[in-house]
Enzyme design. Structure first.
Site, PDB file in Angstrom:
ATOM      1  N   GLU A  55       0.716  -0.968  -0.038  1.00  0.00           N
ATOM      2  CA  GLU A  55      -0.327  -0.450  -0.055  1.00  0.00           C
ATOM      3  C   GLU A  55       1.297   1.161   0.148  1.00  0.00           C
ATOM      4  O   GLU A  55       0.741   2.150   0.643  1.00  0.00           O
ATOM      5  CB  GLU A  55      -0.847   0.039   0.878  1.00  0.00           C
TER       6      GLU A  55
ATOM      7  N   GLU B 256      -5.629  -8.272  -1.028  1.00  0.00           N
ATOM      8  CA  GLU B 256      -6.124  -7.803   0.208  1.00  0.00           C
ATOM      9  C   GLU B 256      -6.793  -7.275  -0.450  1.00  0.00           C
ATOM     10  O   GLU B 256      -7.692  -6.614  -0.592  1.00  0.00           O
ATOM     11  CB  GLU B 256      -5.210  -6.631   0.698  1.00  0.00           C
TER      12      GLU B 256
END
Ligand SMILES: *[C@@H]1O[C@H](CO)[C@@H](O)[C@H](O)[C@H]1NC(C)=O
Ligand SMILES: *[C@@H]1O[C@H](CO)[C@@H](O)[C@H](O)[C@H]1NC(C)=O
Length: 349
Positions: A169, A280
């Site tokens: 991320e 995710e």
């Protein structure tokens, strides 16, 4: 070449004729994250190492090895993502060699994963940063980050089921082209270290948002290549949550994000002849998340030419009593009981 790639290419070839692949058996990779070694890492890429919680009973933590064995045996899973802080692996010495003690502990989790026969993702959980500063853009140099990955790839070069998740991320990275250069340097280093065929997950900015990839990060990341000029095994890493602010912190879900994220991403991937892994996603153990996450996963299963699979967030060292997005199964004697969301959507149906 390796089997996974051949299968993928075969599927992609079929899918070109019929854009929506209709493989009844769905995506190739199903699994969860086994979190814990990343605990204490903030979204600024600062890691408090005293909070790292190895998800291994041999190290005094929850039984992540048992969780993985259960997921494989009872739920048809075949991929686990194993988050870890950059600081943990090198014991806070930026640019240094992997710390033998900490690496040894993390490797116990990797080996427990490999022992199940599943694919295992090394996930460096640092948000493109080291202690608040962005790699290659004012923070650590690309060389310092490459040094980390060269060592990891060297260690696991002979394991065909290892997957290299370059970075968890990235967000608020100012220059996406410079970031693509950083990712390119890592890809070149991993291949150079002898890991020639394993999958490498390419992370975009915007928290690796599935929605943002086609327009914001994708164009720059498309330029990342293997040393031979191919893109074999270079897979886009995308995340998506389904709660009201896309953060993955609420137990209720409000969207399946198909029309706003996964449909446009599928079209973009197909156009560019590339693939993505949703490493995710998840939600609370609630009826709304069951509805929306199952719909999202069904969409992945209907578009297997471009979506390789998903790993839910998260099992591992989370406390199932208090963590909103827990996918931690409960152990009772020798049997395990899954959370309602894993049962309904994440496991192989
Ligand atoms: C790191 O975490 C420990 C345990 O939670 C805490 O006591 C300590 O204050 C933290 N250190 C920093 C620098 O935040
Ligand atoms: C996904 O759903 C959330 C919540 O409704 C919304 O805020 C967001 O804009 C959606 N994303 C896309 C790309 O459609």
């Amino acid at each position: 070449m390796f089997t996974f790639l051949l299968t993928t290419l075969a599927v992609a070839g079929r899918a070109l004729a019929a854009p929506v692949a209709e493989r009844a058996d769905g995506v190739q990779f199903i699994g969860t994250n086994i979190a814990g070694f990343d605990f204490g890492c903030s979204i600024q890429g600062a890691c408090n190492l005293t909070q790292a919680t190895p998800p291994l009973s041999s190290l005094g933590g929850p039984d992540g090895a048992g969780q993985m064995q259960h997921f494989v045996k009872d739920d048809g899973m075949n991929m686990f993502r194993l988050p870890v802080g950059w600081q943990y692996l090198i014991n806070n010495k930026l640019g240094g060699t992997l710390d033998s003690g900490n690496l040894g502990r993390y490797d116990q989790l990797v080996q427990a994963c490999l022992a199940t026969g599943a694919y295992c993702i090394v996930d460096i959980h640092n948000y493109a940063r080291w202690n608040g500063q962005i790699i290659g853009q004012g923070g650590p140099t690309n060389d310092q980050f490459v040094n980390l990955w060269t060592q990891i790839a060297t260690k696991y070069a002979s394991q065909s089921k290892m997957v290299f998740g370059v970075m968890n991320e990235p967000h608020d990275v100012p220059d996406i082209n410079k970031w693509a250069d950083t990712v390119q340097a890592v890809v070149t280093a991993i291949r150079g270290a002898g890991a020639k065929n394993q999958m490498i997950l390419l992370p975009g900015n915007d928290w690796t948002s599935a929605a943002a990839m086609p327009t914001k990060s994708g164009p720059a990341l498309l330029k990342v290549k293997n040393p031979d000029g191919s893109t074999d095994g270079l897979i886009f890493d995308v995340h998506k949550y389904l709660d009201s602010d896309n953060s993955g912190t609420h137990t209720e879900c409000v969207t399946d994000n198909i029309s706003g994220a996964f449909q446009p991403l599928a079209t973009w991937l197909r156009t560019n002849k590339r693939q993505a892994l949703n490493s995710e996603t998840g939600g609370g153990n609630t009826a709304s998340c069951q509805k929306y996450l199952c719909a999202q996963i069904q969409f992945l299963n209907q578009n297997t030419d471009v979506f390789l699979g998903y790993t839910g967030w998260s099992a591992g060292a989370f406390n199932p009593q208090t963590y909103e997005l827990s996918e931690v199964p409960a152990k009772n004697g020798n049997s395990w009981t899954d959370t309602s969301l894993v049962k309904a959507c994440i496991k192989k149906q």
